[in-house]
Design a protein around this motif. Structure first.
Motif, PDB file in Angstrom:
ATOM      1  N   ASP A   1      28.499  22.610  -9.571  1.00  0.00           N
ATOM      2  CA  ASP A   1      29.114  21.333  -9.934  1.00  0.00           C
ATOM      3  C   ASP A   1      28.938  20.294  -8.829  1.00  0.00           C
ATOM      4  OD1 ASP A   1      29.949  22.528 -12.271  1.00  0.00           O
ATOM      5  OD2 ASP A   1      31.874  23.158 -11.417  1.00  0.00           O
ATOM      6  N   ARG A   2      28.967  20.733  -7.571  1.00  0.00           N
ATOM      7  CA  ARG A   2      28.753  19.792  -6.471  1.00  0.00           C
ATOM      8  C   ARG A   2      27.315  19.263  -6.482  1.00  0.00           C
ATOM      9  NH1 ARG A   2      31.741  23.218  -1.587  1.00  0.00           N
ATOM     10  NH2 ARG A   2      33.631  23.709  -2.766  1.00  0.00           N
ATOM     11  N   ASP A   3      26.358  20.126  -6.806  1.00  0.00           N
ATOM     12  CA  ASP A   3      24.967  19.669  -6.914  1.00  0.00           C
ATOM     13  C   ASP A   3      24.820  18.671  -8.050  1.00  0.00           C
ATOM     14  OD1 ASP A   3      23.624  22.958  -6.100  1.00  0.00           O
ATOM     15  OD2 ASP A   3      24.336  21.316  -4.824  1.00  0.00           O
ATOM     16  N   LYS A   4      25.540  18.880  -9.138  1.00  0.00           N
ATOM     17  CA  LYS A   4      25.498  17.915 -10.247  1.00  0.00           C
ATOM     18  C   LYS A   4      26.086  16.566  -9.821  1.00  0.00           C
ATOM     19  CE  LYS A   4      25.691  21.273 -14.028  1.00  0.00           C
ATOM     20  NZ  LYS A   4      26.480  21.765 -15.194  1.00  0.00           N
ATOM     21  N   LEU A   5      27.142  16.608  -9.006  1.00  0.00           N
ATOM     22  CA  LEU A   5      27.711  15.359  -8.502  1.00  0.00           C
ATOM     23  C   LEU A   5      26.697  14.608  -7.647  1.00  0.00           C
ATOM     24  CD1 LEU A   5      31.393  16.154  -7.436  1.00  0.00           C
ATOM     25  CD2 LEU A   5      30.640  14.566  -9.180  1.00  0.00           C
ATOM     26  N   VAL A   6      25.987  15.319  -6.804  1.00  0.00           N
ATOM     27  CA  VAL A   6      24.973  14.683  -5.957  1.00  0.00           C
ATOM     28  C   VAL A   6      23.888  14.064  -6.815  1.00  0.00           C
ATOM     29  CG1 VAL A   6      23.204  15.122  -4.209  1.00  0.00           C
ATOM     30  CG2 VAL A   6      25.461  16.149  -3.976  1.00  0.00           C
ATOM     31  N   ASP A   7      23.474  14.767  -7.886  1.00  0.00           N
ATOM     32  CA  ASP A   7      22.449  14.211  -8.774  1.00  0.00           C
ATOM     33  C   ASP A   7      22.943  12.957  -9.487  1.00  0.00           C
ATOM     34  OD1 ASP A   7      21.337  17.550  -9.766  1.00  0.00           O
ATOM     35  OD2 ASP A   7      20.751  16.268  -8.065  1.00  0.00           O
ATOM     36  N   VAL A   8      24.212  12.929  -9.842  1.00  0.00           N
ATOM     37  CA  VAL A   8      24.773  11.739 -10.500  1.00  0.00           C
ATOM     38  C   VAL A   8      24.756  10.554  -9.545  1.00  0.00           C
ATOM     39  CG1 VAL A   8      26.870  10.755 -11.490  1.00  0.00           C
ATOM     40  CG2 VAL A   8      26.164  13.040 -12.123  1.00  0.00           C
ATOM     41  N   PHE A   9      25.143  10.769  -8.286  1.00  0.00           N
ATOM     42  CA  PHE A   9      25.138   9.675  -7.314  1.00  0.00           C
ATOM     43  C   PHE A   9      23.715   9.199  -7.024  1.00  0.00           C
ATOM     44  CE2 PHE A   9      29.296  11.607  -5.809  1.00  0.00           C
ATOM     45  CZ  PHE A   9      30.057  10.648  -6.437  1.00  0.00           C
TER      46      PHE A   9
END
Length: 626
Positions: free
Chosen positions: A177-185
């Motif tokens: 989920d943290r990697d997905k957050l980074v991709d969103v940013f």
């Protein structure tokens, strides 16, 4: 995939103070341990409106809840959680003024299209939040707030990220989920291509279907039937909704809810871009369900029916916003939203409620650039004007054509003659009133055509006048620019000449000082030579021994006589001291004169620069001496 929305990116209920809700519950009133942590859980709120309200009003509950407050937020999609981080960081960004912070917050929260400045801010903030998530995940060095450099924009932005890092905890998130957050940013950057206008149009066509061309009528129905009849919370439903019809229709047509400045909204809001998962319609099972391949699509999958005004624009603590005049509200949801966000910022910074006006004063009113007219209305007016111009041209062409002669066709026989006679009899039998009515109608039509032609002529004249005015302004700007450049070049040349003159004067002063020092040295040497005994006779003595002895005796006698006739050692020392003092005094006078000349030159240069600054000329860059 649902035709309405696949993901909800903003809420459709008013923001709430969660601590006040907990205080009003019976369980809290029976609880006696006030120092225990207060834990609050939000299940899919879709935006941080409840979090923002609760954080800004914590000071109101500092007595009843002195303990810490833990707020847990659960979101199904990483895009919603990323928007929580983004909007909270905007409110905490002290590098922006409160009004500008409010405008950027409302734009990022509700608008599908942004200004270029807001898009750039979104990209920079996305990079900072990406670094923040990476630091929190790796437990590396976190940014720390530095109050000593708060006057700088960069340090203020870093301080806001540091404050956000101190209140965030992502330890309960999986690394996936943290990697997905980074991709969103990373998707917030302007280099990521996306056509929001086309995405909004595709969503609208999917929802309206065959009624897409009549979507304005459907928007009218959705506003006046469900929304207007529901009313405003806390007021009589008969008074209607504080959400203005033009604002609601403009958002449904374009996706722009808050157009607060007279700017171009031509950049997509990349924080609203998300991934939606669905199934293809390759085939169906026995129950008629789609059992095709599982696919994900990247685009805009937010709500296109329920406007975002419900989050901050329909409830306020100030009752003056809901004053009704002539059976309608004097303020709109845009005014209420601006006031609410500004009051949140004020209470978040000071801990006290915001009272922008005293009792009896007027409530806040937003300076909407669009006003009550939408882009669709402007397009409709343009179409009507074009149709009127076409009708005017057609009428003029018909008037220019000659009227057909009313006569029978030649060679038509008796039938043609009879038809012509019947026609003439019918025209003679027409009543006089019908002829007058037709004449008046033709006159009115001619007047209308003349008015349209006059309006077109006035519009053309206004356009030409505006073009001429713009051209004059451009010429005046070019002339002033040339004058500024010439004045700047003249000031730079004057400064260079002054510096060269100062250097020349310094060289002259140094040469004069060196000449005077050499003259004083020569005077000292001559005085010393006059005071010492002469040794010429000793040098001219004979080579014989006796003569040498005799000469030596005579030389000693002459040396003694010269010393007796000259100055004594004490007088010689006094003379040397006097000459040294004169030399030092002369050097001091020369140095003082040089300092005074440099001071006068500096004052002249400063006066010239001040006069150039008063005329609007920037100071020239320093040039090297020739």
């Amino acid at each position: 995939m649902d035709a309405l929305n696949a993901q909800q990116l903003h809420g459709f209920s008013p923001a709430l103070d969660l601590i006040a809700i907990v205080e009003s519950s019976l369980e809290l009133k029976e609880d006696t341990n006030r120092d225990a942590p207060l834990c609050l859980l939000q299940l899919a709120p879709y935006d941080p409106r409840h979090t923002v309200y609760t954080l800004s009003r914590c000071e109101r509950h500092s007595i009843s809840h002195p303990g810490p407050i833990h707020m847990y937020v659960y979101e199904e999609e990483p895009e919603n959680l990323a928007r929580h981080f983004l909007l909270l960081s905007v409110l905490l960004d002290s590098s922006l003024l409160p009004k500008e912070r409010m405008e950027i917050f409302l734009e990022l929260h509700s608008n599908a299209m942004l200004r270029e400045r807001t898009a750039t801010y979104l990209e920079n903030r996305g990079r900072e939040l990406e670094a923040l998530v990476v630091s929190l995940s790796s437990k590396g060095e976190l940014p720390t707030a530095n109050a000593s450099r708060a006057d700088s924009t960069t340090s203020a932005s870093s301080n806001s990220i540091a404050i956000l890092a101190s209140i965030l905890d992502i330890s309960m998130l999986k690394f996936q989920d943290r990697d997905k957050l980074v991709d969103v940013f990373k998707a917030y950057r302007r280099s990521v291509p996306f056509d929001m206008v086309r995405a909004w149009d595709i969503r609208s066509r999917k929802w309206y279907g065959d009624r897409f061309d009549f979507r304005r009528n459907m928007i009218d129905w959705d506003y006046h039937m469900p929304l207007l009849q529901a009313g405003t919370p806390g007021l009589d439903p008969a008074s209607g909704s504080i959400i203005h019809f033009h604002h609601f229709r403009f958002w449904r047509m374009t996706g722009i809810a808050f157009e607060l400045r007279d700017s171009h909204y031509n950049e997509p809001n990349r924080s609203l871009i998300s991934n939606a998962v669905g199934r293809t319609k390759d085939f169906k099972d026995r129950n008629g369900q789609d059992v095709g391949r599982s696919v994900s699509a990247w685009g805009y999958w937010g709500d296109i029916l329920n406007s975002p005004y419900h989050c901050f624009g329909i409830v306020s603590e100030d009752p003056s916003f809901f004053k009704i005049t002539n059976k309608q509200f004097g303020r709109t949801a845009v005014d209420v939203a601006e006031h609410n966000v500004l009051s949140l910022l004020h209470e978040l910074r000071t801990g006290e409620p915001w009272t922008p006006h005293s009792s009896g004063g007027e409530a806040h009113r937003a300076r909407v650039a669009r006003g009550p007219t939408s882009v669709a209305d402007l397009e409709e007016e343009s179409n009507k004007r074009q149709k009127a111009e076409a009708a005017c041209k057609e009428q003029q062409q018909q008037q220019q054509q000659p009227e057909p002669r009313q006569q029978a066709k030649k060679g038509g026989g008796k039938g043609g003659k009879k038809q012509g006679q019947a026609k003439q009899q019918q025209q003679q039998q027409e009543p006089e009133e019908d002829k007058q009515a037709k004449a008046e109608e033709a006159k009115r039509q001619a007047q209308k055509d003349a008015a349209i032609a006059a309006a077109l002529a006035r519009a053309a004249a206004d356009y030409e006048e505006g073009a001429a005015k713009i051209k004059r302004q451009q010429d005046l700007h070019k002339q002033r620019q040339a004058e500024r450049e010439a004045a700047q070049a003249a000031a730079q040349a004057a400064r260079l000449q002054a510096e060269q003159e100062a250097a020349r004067q310094r060289e002259q002063a140094e040469a004069q000082r060196a000449a005077q020092a050499a003259h004083l040295n020569r005077q000292r040497e001559s005085a010393a030579a006059a005071a010492s005994p002469s040794s010429a006779s000793a040098g001219s003595s004979s080579s014989r021994p006796g003569a040498a002895v005799a000469g030596g005796g005579r030389g000693r006698g002459r040396r003694q006589g010269g010393q007796a006739a000259g100055l004594s050692p004490a007088d010689q020392q006094a003379e040397d001291a006097r000459l040294a003092a004169a030399l030092d005094a002369q050097q001091q006078r020369l140095q003082q004169q040089l300092l005074e000349e440099e001071e006068q030159l500096a004052l002249a240069i400063k006066a010239s620069l001040e006069s150039a600054a008063l005329e609007g000329i920037p100071p020239p860059a320093p040039a090297p001496l020739a």
